[in-house]
Motif scaffolding. Structure first.
Motif, PDB file in Angstrom:
ATOM      1  N   VAL A 143       0.849  -1.182   0.000  1.00  8.93           N
ATOM      2  CA  VAL A 143       0.000   0.000   0.000  1.00  8.93           C
ATOM      3  C   VAL A 143       0.890   1.239   0.000  1.00  8.93           C
ATOM      4  N   PRO A 144       1.107   1.892  -1.137  1.00  8.35           N
ATOM      5  CA  PRO A 144       2.006   3.049  -1.181  1.00  8.35           C
ATOM      6  C   PRO A 144       1.689   4.143  -0.168  1.00  8.35           C
ATOM      7  N   SER A 145       0.416   4.400   0.101  1.00  2.00           N
ATOM      8  CA  SER A 145       0.059   5.464   1.040  1.00  2.00           C
ATOM      9  C   SER A 145       0.514   5.170   2.461  1.00  2.00           C
ATOM     10  N   VAL A 158       3.788  -0.448  -8.900  1.00  3.59           N
ATOM     11  CA  VAL A 158       4.229  -1.278 -10.020  1.00  3.59           C
ATOM     12  C   VAL A 158       4.305  -2.726  -9.543  1.00  3.59           C
ATOM     13  N   ALA A 159       3.835  -3.650 -10.371  1.00  2.00           N
ATOM     14  CA  ALA A 159       3.945  -5.080 -10.076  1.00  2.00           C
ATOM     15  C   ALA A 159       4.278  -5.820 -11.362  1.00  2.00           C
ATOM     16  N   ASP A 207       7.326  -5.949  -6.595  1.00  2.13           N
ATOM     17  CA  ASP A 207       6.414  -4.824  -6.349  1.00  2.13           C
ATOM     18  C   ASP A 207       7.217  -3.587  -5.993  1.00  2.13           C
ATOM     19  N   TYR A 208       6.713  -2.435  -6.433  1.00  3.47           N
ATOM     20  CA  TYR A 208       7.336  -1.149  -6.102  1.00  3.47           C
ATOM     21  C   TYR A 208       6.249  -0.175  -5.684  1.00  3.47           C
ATOM     22  N   GLY A 209       6.502   0.552  -4.604  1.00  2.64           N
ATOM     23  CA  GLY A 209       5.554   1.558  -4.149  1.00  2.64           C
ATOM     24  C   GLY A 209       6.244   2.887  -3.912  1.00  2.64           C
ATOM     25  N   ARG A 218       8.795   8.950  -0.348  1.00  2.00           N
ATOM     26  CA  ARG A 218       9.289   7.669   0.164  1.00  2.00           C
ATOM     27  C   ARG A 218       9.006   6.591  -0.872  1.00  2.00           C
ATOM     28  N   HIS A 219       9.821   5.558  -0.866  1.00  2.00           N
ATOM     29  CA  HIS A 219       9.578   4.446  -1.790  1.00  2.00           C
ATOM     30  C   HIS A 219      10.099   3.159  -1.180  1.00  2.00           C
ATOM     31  N   THR A 220       9.533   2.062  -1.646  1.00  2.00           N
ATOM     32  CA  THR A 220       9.948   0.760  -1.148  1.00  2.00           C
ATOM     33  C   THR A 220       9.848  -0.268  -2.260  1.00  2.00           C
ATOM     34  N   ASN A 221      10.576  -1.361  -2.095  1.00  2.00           N
ATOM     35  CA  ASN A 221      10.611  -2.455  -3.072  1.00  2.00           C
ATOM     36  C   ASN A 221      10.278  -3.766  -2.366  1.00  2.00           C
TER      37      ASN A 221
END
Length: 426
Positions: free
Chosen positions: A105-107, A382-383, A401-403, A413-416
């Motif tokens: 969940v990117p948010s 992204v998936a 997955d990328y958020g 902010r971002h995560t993988n």
């Protein structure tokens, strides 16, 4: 930038009209010839039972609802299927912190603490148990009941995910409403799926009408639930007016369609300054569909825009964006929300398929909105996955997955995530 986003609705509509063949979809959860009749008091074939179960099941490709074993009653009066699905996942994250091991969940991305920029976890909560029942199958009075439970309750307890009944064109119960085009939803191992896609489960009722072989329409009501950001002079009250969603859909070939949806959503709040309740009227429009591209390549698309519809968008659900208080005493306004989703599916063989998904969500707040500095402004998802259906009981998948999360203050902010999933379905 807003004008550019809105213009994409027209571009997608023009592109959708260019294809007129059947669409290939991921086959892991939509495969055929998977139901076996273990008790048969009539002469029903397995294909007849499977067809009835499929008509009664949710449309989302992530929503497995096809039990592998079925019981047929005397005189072909009912079909009963009991099923279960184990979804076991190993998840490796790096970058900023993603609180959930099952949902991307990117948010919800949080800053990582020093020394904790990566994490290995395991998930199973999306595993489920379900029951698919069809009475008087293959008749005008066919009745269906569907129940599905997963483990997203408090402390991993059992939680009702779907519970509804269908009779002719009428559907009533706890399910996604008409504003969710489940059949056009991308397939991901991530249980949350595309961040900008409308997907909200609630109590609702709807009526679907087939006007012609290709043209279908529907209208319904959704239970009134809201998520507000209030102030000292505004307050949430019990909602009295349901949301009214509707759609028109044109379908062709094998599973291909384009759908135009809309909704009217009244929201009520308490103006404490004037000591009275006030009603805000919002709504949204949506274009969605699934269509072939070339060969075994197909595309799914969705574009949604509206005011007061944030709860319906996956990444915005629960953030208080349906209506927000302003700097003016007793006043609330509905922010604008937009979601864009595009996906490609390639079917390598009957057993191997791959999906590529991109989704974006943006929220626009008025300059006088009372919002925290770290309020979620927009995000990207992204998936990319590969799915191998070993047989009708077991499959494995690998997904990246990328958020990405951007706040109103400009903080990014971002995560993988890399996840491997084993699915066993009965």
């Amino acid at each position: 930038m807003k004008k550019v986003y809105k213009s994409s609705l027209l571009i997608i509509a023009m592109a959708a009209g260019a294809f007129h063949a059947s669409a290939q979809r991921d086959n892991r959860l939509n495969e055929e010839h998977v139901v076996s009749v273990v008790v048969n008091e009539s002469e029903a074939t397995a294909d007849e039972v499977e067809k009835a179960f499929r008509q009664n099941a949710p449309e989302s490709p992530n929503d497995n609802a096809m039990p592998r074993f079925a019981i047929v009653g005397k005189n072909n009066k009912f079909y009963l299927g009991l099923g279960a699905q184990f979804l076991g996942e190993a998840v490796f994250d790096w970058g900023d912190k993603m609180p959930s091991a099952v949902l991307m969940v990117p948010s919800s991305i949080e800053p990582s603490a020093p020394g904790n920029r990566s994490d290995l976890r395991f998930g199973w909560q999306s595993s489920n148990i379900y029951m698919n029942i069809v009475a008087l199958p293959n008749t005008e009075d066919q009745i269906g009941v569907f129940l599905k439970l997963n483990f997203f309750g408090k402390d991993n307890s059992v939680k009702v995910y779907h519970l509804y009944a269908k009779y002719r064109g009428l559907q009533v119960g706890y399910n996604t409403g008409l504003f969710t085009d489940g059949a056009a939803m991308p397939f991901t191992l991530d249980f949350e799926d595309a961040a900008g896609y409308p997907f909200l489960t609630m109590f609702n009722a709807s009526w679907t009408q087939h006007f012609t072989k290709n043209l279908t329409g529907a209208i319904g009501i959704d239970a009134p639930t809201v998520s507000f950001t209030c102030s000292s002079t505004t307050e949430e009250v019990n909602q009295r007016i349901p949301t009214v969603p509707m759609y028109l859909q044109y379908g062709w070939g094998d599973g291909s369609h384009v759908r135009l949806s809309g909704m009217v959503r009244p929201l009520m709040y308490r103006d404490l300054t004037a000591a009275k309740n006030r009603v805000l009227t919002g709504g949204g429009v949506q274009l969605s569909g699934v269509t072939p591209v070339v060969g075994n390549l197909s595309a799914q698309f969705n574009a949604v825009y509206g005011k007061g519809i944030a709860s319906y968008i996956q990444d915005d659900n629960g953030l208080g964006f349906d209506a927000v208080a302003t700097t003016h005493s007793g006043e609330m306004k509905m922010p604008e929300t937009m979601g864009l989703t595009g996906a490609l599916t390639y079917q390598f063989s009957d057993k191997v398929s791959s999906n590529l998904v991109y989704s974006h969500v943006t929220n626009w707040f008025d300059s006088d909105a009372r919002m925290a500095a770290d309020t979620y402004r927009y995000g990207d998802y992204v998936a990319a996955n590969v799915i191998w259906a070993i047989n009708k009981f077991a499959s494995v998948g690998l997904e990246y997955d990328y958020g990405h999360r951007m706040s109103t203050s400009g903080t990014s902010r971002h995560t993988n995530r890399l996840q491997c999933q084993m699915a066993v379905t009965f």
